[in-house]
Design an enzyme around this catalytic site. Structure first.
Site, PDB file in Angstrom:
ATOM      1  N   ARG A  16       0.833  -5.291  -7.490  1.00 42.59           N
ATOM      2  CA  ARG A  16       0.040  -4.768  -6.354  1.00 42.59           C
ATOM      3  C   ARG A  16       0.663  -4.966  -5.227  1.00 42.59           C
ATOM      4  O   ARG A  16       1.397  -5.890  -5.056  1.00 42.59           O
ATOM      5  CB  ARG A  16      -1.253  -5.174  -6.333  1.00 42.59           C
ATOM      6  N   HIS A  17       0.872  -3.815  -4.539  1.00 45.49           N
ATOM      7  CA  HIS A  17       1.786  -3.900  -2.959  1.00 45.49           C
ATOM      8  C   HIS A  17       1.032  -5.348  -2.087  1.00 45.49           C
ATOM      9  O   HIS A  17      -0.137  -5.875  -2.245  1.00 45.49           O
ATOM     10  CB  HIS A  17       1.246  -2.611  -2.322  1.00 45.49           C
ATOM     11  N   GLY A  18       1.830  -5.505  -1.289  1.00 53.71           N
ATOM     12  CA  GLY A  18       1.565  -6.306  -0.247  1.00 53.71           C
ATOM     13  C   GLY A  18       0.434  -6.109   0.696  1.00 53.71           C
ATOM     14  O   GLY A  18      -0.035  -4.853   0.898  1.00 53.71           O
ATOM     15  N   GLU A  92      -2.426   5.108  -5.444  1.00 48.60           N
ATOM     16  CA  GLU A  92      -3.887   4.375  -5.388  1.00 48.60           C
ATOM     17  C   GLU A  92      -4.987   5.509  -6.027  1.00 48.60           C
ATOM     18  O   GLU A  92      -4.638   6.794  -5.739  1.00 48.60           O
ATOM     19  CB  GLU A  92      -4.173   3.990  -4.366  1.00 48.60           C
ATOM     20  N   HIS A  94      -7.423   8.119  -5.445  1.00 48.94           N
ATOM     21  CA  HIS A  94      -7.822   9.036  -4.318  1.00 48.94           C
ATOM     22  C   HIS A  94      -9.241   8.765  -4.005  1.00 48.94           C
ATOM     23  O   HIS A  94     -10.202   9.304  -4.798  1.00 48.94           O
ATOM     24  CB  HIS A  94      -7.361  10.464  -4.617  1.00 48.94           C
TER      25      HIS A  94
END
Length: 213
Positions: A16-18, A92, A94
């Site tokens: 998962r992104h930061g 992600e 929508h």
């Protein structure tokens, strides 16, 4: 083709992104292109340091084309000597007209729709099952070979969706139980052999071994 005793099944690490300002404020992001905040950049650096030491050397790196994922992948690309390939297939879930709103704001507008989400898509958005189909189609097209280790930097609901698909989790149960919920830059590694297994799940050890700097 028969598997050699000297090769291992491919590994898939989902990241998962930061953190972003929207994450910190509890706002839905969806496809809104929100960059990392200062904490998110620090998390990304710690993640890169951690995964660089993985016992199975990563061979490919992919990221959602949204900036928060691309920025999280950037330190990994430098440390691993890999090019981060971006694609909208890894975006992600929508969330349509809910972008930028908090849970409280959405509940005041349409509590029934929020209660049904993500099994039913937000107005103008996707359901979690639709996200799973999108990511699984992308993954199947990679044509991975044995001994590969692919790192994918994507998003929280997208990771849950793909885990449900690959591990045969019930979507409603997994979401209600927060099963496999990932904090920012947490990761899960799957062994893509039958049966598919996952270890670790939602690991964020790199964020807790030393303070963010």
């Amino acid at each position: 083709m028969a598997a050699s005793s000297h090769t291992a099944p491919p590994l898939l690490t989902l990241v998962r992104h930061g953190r972003t300002a929207h994450n910190a404020a509890g706002r839905f992001q969806g496809w809104a292109d929100i960059p990392l905040d200062d904490t998110g950049h620090k998390q990304a650096r710690l993640l890169a340091e951690h995964l660089t030491e993985h016992p199975v050397t990563p061979t490919r790196l992919y990221a959602s084309d949204l900036s928060r994922a691309a920025q999280t992948a950037a330190p990994l690309a430098i440390n691993l000597g890999l090019q981060a390939v971006s694609t909208p297939a890894l975006r992600e879930i929508h969330i349509g007209r809910w972008e930028g709103l908090t849970f409280t704001e959405i509940e005041s507008l349409d509590a029934g729709a929020l209660q049904a989400w993500p099994l039913k898509g937000a107005p103008g958005g996707e359901s979690i099952h639709e996200v799973a189909v999108r990511l699984r189609s992308w993954l199947d097209a990679l044509d991975l070979t044995r001994d590969e280790h692919v790192i994918v930097v994507t998003h929280g609901a997208a990771i849950t969706a793909l885990l449900c698909n690959l591990l045969d989790w019930d979507y409603a149960e997994a979401w209600a139980e927060h099963r496999g919920a990932h904090e920012n830059t947490a990761f899960s590694t799957l062994t893509l052999d039958l049966p598919i297994t996952c270890h670790p799940l939602a690991c964020a050890a790199h964020l807790h071994v030393r303070p963010l700097r």
